[in-house]
Scaffold this motif. Sequence first.
Motif, short mmCIF file in Angstrom:
data_model
loop_
_atom_site.label_atom_id
_atom_site.label_comp_id
_atom_site.label_asym_id
_atom_site.label_seq_id
_atom_site.Cartn_x
_atom_site.Cartn_y
_atom_site.Cartn_z
N GLY A 67 -12.38 -43.70 6.99
CA GLY A 67 -11.08 -44.29 7.19
C GLY A 67 -11.17 -45.79 7.29
O GLY A 67 -12.25 -46.36 7.42
N ASN A 68 -10.01 -46.44 7.24
CA ASN A 68 -9.97 -47.89 7.37
C ASN A 68 -8.61 -48.35 7.87
O ASN A 68 -7.66 -47.57 7.94
N ILE A 69 -8.54 -49.62 8.24
CA ILE A 69 -7.29 -50.26 8.64
C ILE A 69 -6.85 -51.10 7.45
O ILE A 69 -7.64 -51.89 6.92
N THR A 70 -5.63 -50.92 7.01
CA THR A 70 -5.17 -51.64 5.83
C THR A 70 -3.71 -52.03 5.97
O THR A 70 -2.99 -51.50 6.81
N GLU A 71 -3.29 -52.94 5.15
CA GLU A 71 -1.90 -53.39 5.10
C GLU A 71 -1.24 -52.71 3.90
O GLU A 71 -1.64 -52.92 2.76
N HIS A 72 -0.22 -51.88 4.16
CA HIS A 72 0.50 -51.17 3.11
C HIS A 72 1.76 -51.95 2.77
O HIS A 72 2.40 -52.51 3.66
N LYS A 73 2.13 -52.00 1.49
CA LYS A 73 3.28 -52.80 1.08
C LYS A 73 4.60 -52.29 1.65
O LYS A 73 5.51 -53.06 1.91
N ASP A 74 4.72 -50.97 1.88
CA ASP A 74 5.96 -50.40 2.42
C ASP A 74 5.89 -50.12 3.91
O ASP A 74 6.89 -50.23 4.61
N TYR A 75 4.72 -49.70 4.42
CA TYR A 75 4.61 -49.21 5.79
C TYR A 75 3.96 -50.19 6.76
O TYR A 75 3.81 -49.88 7.93
N GLY A 76 3.54 -51.36 6.28
CA GLY A 76 2.94 -52.35 7.17
C GLY A 76 1.48 -52.03 7.47
O GLY A 76 0.76 -51.48 6.65
N ASN A 77 1.04 -52.38 8.68
CA ASN A 77 -0.34 -52.19 9.09
C ASN A 77 -0.56 -50.72 9.46
O ASN A 77 0.07 -50.21 10.38
N ILE A 78 -1.46 -50.04 8.76
CA ILE A 78 -1.65 -48.60 8.95
C ILE A 78 -3.13 -48.27 9.11
O ILE A 78 -4.00 -49.07 8.76
N LEU A 79 -3.39 -47.09 9.65
CA LEU A 79 -4.72 -46.50 9.65
C LEU A 79 -4.73 -45.45 8.54
O LEU A 79 -3.84 -44.61 8.47
N GLN A 80 -5.74 -45.51 7.69
CA GLN A 80 -5.80 -44.64 6.51
C GLN A 80 -7.08 -43.82 6.55
O GLN A 80 -8.15 -44.34 6.86
N PHE A 81 -6.97 -42.51 6.27
CA PHE A 81 -8.11 -41.61 6.32
C PHE A 81 -8.20 -40.77 5.05
O PHE A 81 -7.18 -40.47 4.44
N GLN A 82 -9.42 -40.36 4.70
CA GLN A 82 -9.62 -39.51 3.54
C GLN A 82 -9.29 -38.07 3.89
O GLN A 82 -9.65 -37.59 4.96
N GLY A 83 -8.60 -37.40 2.99
CA GLY A 83 -8.29 -35.99 3.17
C GLY A 83 -6.94 -35.77 3.83
O GLY A 83 -6.33 -36.69 4.37
N ASP A 84 -6.48 -34.55 3.79
CA ASP A 84 -5.22 -34.16 4.42
C ASP A 84 -5.52 -33.76 5.86
O ASP A 84 -5.85 -32.62 6.15
N LYS A 85 -5.41 -34.72 6.77
CA LYS A 85 -5.79 -34.52 8.17
C LYS A 85 -4.58 -34.64 9.10
O LYS A 85 -4.72 -34.93 10.27
N ARG A 86 -3.36 -34.43 8.58
CA ARG A 86 -2.15 -34.65 9.37
C ARG A 86 -2.14 -33.88 10.69
O ARG A 86 -1.89 -34.46 11.75
N TYR A 87 -2.41 -32.60 10.63
CA TYR A 87 -2.29 -31.76 11.82
C TYR A 87 -3.46 -31.99 12.78
O TYR A 87 -3.29 -31.92 14.00
N ASP A 88 -4.63 -32.28 12.24
CA ASP A 88 -5.78 -32.60 13.09
C ASP A 88 -5.55 -33.92 13.83
O ASP A 88 -5.86 -34.03 15.03
N ILE A 89 -5.02 -34.91 13.13
CA ILE A 89 -4.74 -36.20 13.76
C ILE A 89 -3.63 -36.06 14.79
O ILE A 89 -3.69 -36.66 15.87
N LYS A 90 -2.63 -35.24 14.49
CA LYS A 90 -1.55 -35.00 15.46
C LYS A 90 -2.12 -34.44 16.76
O LYS A 90 -1.81 -34.94 17.85
#
Length: 108
Positions: A67-90
């Motif tokens: 994963g990394n910290i990045t600046e997204h053009k629509d969502y601003g400053n985000i944390l980004q991770f590889q894979g579909d980890k939505r429920y695990d991160i929740k």
Amino acid sequence: MSVTDNLLFGNNEDLLNDNNITGKVHLRVFQRKKDKYLTIIQDLETLVEFDKKNLLKIIKQKLCCNGNITEHKDYGNILQFQGDKRYDIKNLLIELFSLNDDNIEIHG
């Protein structure tokens, strides 16, 4: 002190116990290729104060992904991770920050 002990700063307890919390953390997933996904965490800083690098390190270790910290053009400053980890991160955010289910919105 462990990394998780140093994660929380400030008055997060008072902020989370307030019933008038209107902010939400958004978990989104994007498909990169046919079977490759990215998961992003958006607006977490509106609910709790935290060190992004420490949180990134904890999530990467617990979920065994990059994963990394990045600046997204629509969502601003985000944390980004590889894979579909939505429920695990929740589940991890609820465990680390004592957030309610209502404060986390899953998209995609």
